[in-house]
Scaffold this motif. Structure first.
Motif, short mmCIF file in Angstrom:
data_model
loop_
_atom_site.label_atom_id
_atom_site.label_comp_id
_atom_site.label_asym_id
_atom_site.label_seq_id
_atom_site.Cartn_x
_atom_site.Cartn_y
_atom_site.Cartn_z
N GLU A 1 29.37 34.51 -28.23
CA GLU A 1 28.41 33.43 -27.96
C GLU A 1 27.12 34.02 -27.35
O GLU A 1 26.01 33.65 -27.73
CB GLU A 1 29.07 32.43 -27.00
N ILE A 2 27.33 34.95 -26.42
CA ILE A 2 26.17 35.55 -25.75
C ILE A 2 25.27 36.27 -26.76
O ILE A 2 24.04 36.15 -26.71
CB ILE A 2 26.65 36.49 -24.61
N GLU A 3 25.91 36.99 -27.69
CA GLU A 3 25.09 37.68 -28.72
C GLU A 3 24.29 36.68 -29.53
O GLU A 3 23.12 36.90 -29.84
CB GLU A 3 26.00 38.52 -29.65
N SER A 4 24.93 35.57 -29.87
CA SER A 4 24.24 34.56 -30.67
C SER A 4 23.12 33.87 -29.87
O SER A 4 22.06 33.56 -30.41
CB SER A 4 25.29 33.58 -31.21
N ILE A 5 23.35 33.69 -28.57
CA ILE A 5 22.29 33.10 -27.72
C ILE A 5 21.10 34.07 -27.65
O ILE A 5 19.94 33.66 -27.75
CB ILE A 5 22.83 32.79 -26.30
N LYS A 6 21.43 35.37 -27.50
CA LYS A 6 20.34 36.38 -27.42
C LYS A 6 19.47 36.30 -28.67
O LYS A 6 18.24 36.35 -28.61
CB LYS A 6 20.93 37.79 -27.31
N GLU A 7 20.13 36.19 -29.81
CA GLU A 7 19.43 36.11 -31.09
C GLU A 7 18.48 34.90 -31.09
O GLU A 7 17.32 34.99 -31.46
CB GLU A 7 20.51 35.95 -32.18
N ASN A 8 19.01 33.76 -30.63
CA ASN A 8 18.21 32.54 -30.58
C ASN A 8 17.05 32.69 -29.58
O ASN A 8 15.90 32.32 -29.87
CB ASN A 8 19.11 31.37 -30.20
N TYR A 9 17.33 33.24 -28.43
CA TYR A 9 16.29 33.40 -27.40
C TYR A 9 15.15 34.31 -27.89
O TYR A 9 14.01 34.12 -27.48
CB TYR A 9 16.92 33.99 -26.12
#
Ligand code: OXD
Ligand code: MN
Length: 599
Positions: free
Chosen positions: A568-576
């Protein structure tokens, strides 16, 4: 030509009339007689059907053009002066260029039609939180829908006065009529790529052409109350949000007001008027879609519902999912794109009522249960007065608004996100709001099925400016008052599934159990478990009396799957990353803190 004492409005009406060249200009007074007259115009033209008054008194059915059935997101533009100010989530066109091309489309677009001028108030007339708009449209359908959804007419002109400010909302179906020509079907521009729903945030102006449906045409709702009001709220220090507002009263008689942000298809309208599943508790409705919040003198956030009606999705509405809405839409309701039964009533999929042997479907064709096509369009809608809601709170029109104690954020997630998670402080709550979203289904973008579409505060389709600046605005709001006066933020997820792919949580009315836990937290009557992701209920924290959920299911609903959170964190980083240098540093810090806690 009509004459109005507000000079700016008078000049704007003349300017629009010169451009659009209607046969007539009509100023709406907002009376019930006028509402009826607009309905009659459509019925007499063969574009609407009164329903059987013994079954649904005061109700009508309309069928839109098959090309004009939903919000046209691809054709929705934020024409800020600088492209960067529209941000990564919006379609941008240079405002001068856009005005030039749209002026061409608008020139003569109302020939053969009447131009209606609708003064409207978003929020109770005269409330310090309300704002005024004026919609100019060539659609009587828009007039009678605006009559239900907002407060319109002469009283609004009075509140506007000679020099009051208003948001300019221009709308046309984009179908001029030749001499003697009449509409044979729902007028619109059938080619989706020629529709425009344009916002000029710096000028507080909306220009829409080519669609007559929903949020594309009823400009008070998403266009004004979210996209333009969002920019006004940023500039003026308040919040214009895509949130329901409900009132919860516990058996002690203590009431709490809660807002909730959910993306489309998460049961937001159902939650707004839910029937609690246990005795002694009461839920009442203030609003089902939009909340405007301003600080009161006591430093708390007060919310109003800027609308006066509900524009809800019909399919799936049933005695199980929303008994109160079923009662509400029994009278004085406009239905669009549902099936028409042979006895003059309406029918839709997911109504819980057996399909009749024959009806006329939303496209106007004969339909039987064997047709293999839906009788109602999936985005068929009801437009119904809020005052008719059986559980509307008596204070729903209080001009002062209601003090908000908690904000829910959530989406449709089959894994990872627990049933409910309390933020530890304001910034953490904004972080949770920034990462919410739903898994993409086949109805959306097929090559991304299963991926999460991040939809901060459910505002993705409704942002009037840069999403990074918007999140910064939420963080800044938290600095304007004492931390203890801010609402607490809760991340909820009704949609977690087990290994067999079945929903673990029963949902619907049972969601009141989570609301009860939240109120118990607010009144100091419930404990939490501190975890790396936030404060979770204890295993016995949520009242499960009378439902078939045991400790095993609760464990699953509250499980923190470390691997899933790291992904999830990796995907949030991508979005951010998409926010570039406008990602608030506080959110980057929250993400780093979470990563460190999970490690
Ligand atoms: C709505 C939506 O129509 O959010 O309210 O899509
Ligand atoms: Mn909505």
């Amino acid at each position: 030509m009509i004459s109005i004492s507000n000079k700016k409005l008078d000049a704007w009406i003349k300017e629009v009339a010169d451009m659009c060249q209607p046969d007539e200009v009509y100023l709406c007074d907002g009376t019930k007689e006028e509402y009826q007259k607009m309905l009659d115009i459509m019925v007499e033209a063969g574009l609407g059907t009164p329903l059987n008054p013994e079954k649904r008194p005061g109700c009508y059915l309309f069928r839109s053009h098959p090309s004009d059935v939903a919000r046209a997101e691809k054709r929705t533009f934020i024409a800020s002066k600088n492209k960067e100010d529209a941000g990564p989530t919006n379609n941008w066109i240079d405002p001068d260029e856009l005005k030039k091309s749209m002026t061409e489309l608008y020139t003569g677009c109302m020939k053969g039609r009447t131009m209606y001028v609708i003064p409207f108030s978003m929020g109770p007339i005269g409330s310090p939180i309300s704002k005024i708009g004026v919609e100019i449209t060539d659609s009587p359908y828009v007039v009678f829908n605006m009559y239900i959804m907002t407060r319109i007419g002469t009283a609004v002109l009075g509140a506007l006065g000679e020099d009051g400010e208003f948001v300019k909302c221009l709308h046309s179906v984009g179908q001029p009529l030749g001499p003697g020509e009449v509409d044979k079907e729902w007028p619109c521009i059938p080619n989706v790529d020629e529709k425009y729903i344009s916002h000029f945030p710096e000028e507080r102006m909306i220009w829409s052409i080519g669609s007559g449906y929903g949020g594309n045409a009823l400009l008070g709702k998403k266009c004004f109350a979210l996209r333009i009001a969002g920019v006004q709220a940023r500039d003026e220090g308040w919040l214009a949000e895509h949130m329901l507002i409900l009132k919860l009263t516990n058996p002690k008689g203590e009431s709490y007001y809660v807002c909730g942000a959910f993306p489309s298809a998460c049961g937001k309208t159902n939650l707004a008027m839910l029937q609690p599943s246990f005795p002694g508790w009461k839920v009442e409705t203030i609003g089902d879609d939009i909340a405007w919040m301003k600080f009161g003198e006591d430093g708390r956030l007060y919310a109003i519902n800027p609308e006066s009606g509900f524009f809800g999705v019909v399919p799936g509405t049933s005695m199980q999912s929303n008994p109160n809405a079923m009662t509400q839409i029994q009278k004085n309701t406009i239905f669009t794109n549902v099936g028409l039964t042979d006895d003059g009533d309406v029918w839709w999929e997911g109504s819980g009522i057996p399909a009749p042997d024959h009806l006329i479907d939303w496209k106007g064709n004969d339909w039987t249960p064997d047709s293999g096509t839906p009788a109602a369009h999936a985005n068929a809608r009801f437009t119904t007065p809020a005052a008719q809601c059986p559980v509307i709170a008596p204070e729903w029109e209080d001009p002062a608004g209601v003090p908000i104690s908690a904000i829910l954020v959530g989406g449709r997630r089959k894994t990872t996100i627990p049933l409910v998670n309390e933020s530890v402080d304001w910034n953490h709550g904004i972080f949770l709001g920034s990462i919410m979203g739903s898994e993409i289904t086949t109805a959306d973008i097929t090559d991304k099925v299963g991926q999460v579409r991040r939809d901060p505060f459910a505002m993705l389709p409704f942002m009037g400016y840069h999403m990074g600046d918007y999140l910064q605005h939420w963080l800044d709001i938290g600095k304007k008052t004492d931390a203890c006066k801010l609402p607490r933020i809760y991340f909820v997820n009704w949609f977690r599934k087990n290994e067999e792919g079945k929903f673990i949580w029963p949902g619907y009315g049972e969601n009141s159990r989570v609301l009860k836990w939240i109120v118990d937290r607010l009144s100091g009557d419930a404990e939490v478990v501190n975890t790396p992701i936030g404060n979770l209920p204890t295993l016995d924290g949520i009242d499960l009396n009378g439902i078939n959920i045991g400790e095993a299911e609760m464990t699953e609903l509250l499980k923190i799957d470390k691997e899933a959170w790291l992904a999830e964190i990796e995907s949030i980083k991508e979005n951010y990353k998409s926010y570039g240098d406008r990602l608030p540093k506080e959110l980057a810090e929250e993400l780093a803190k979470l990563e460190a806690k999970l490690a």
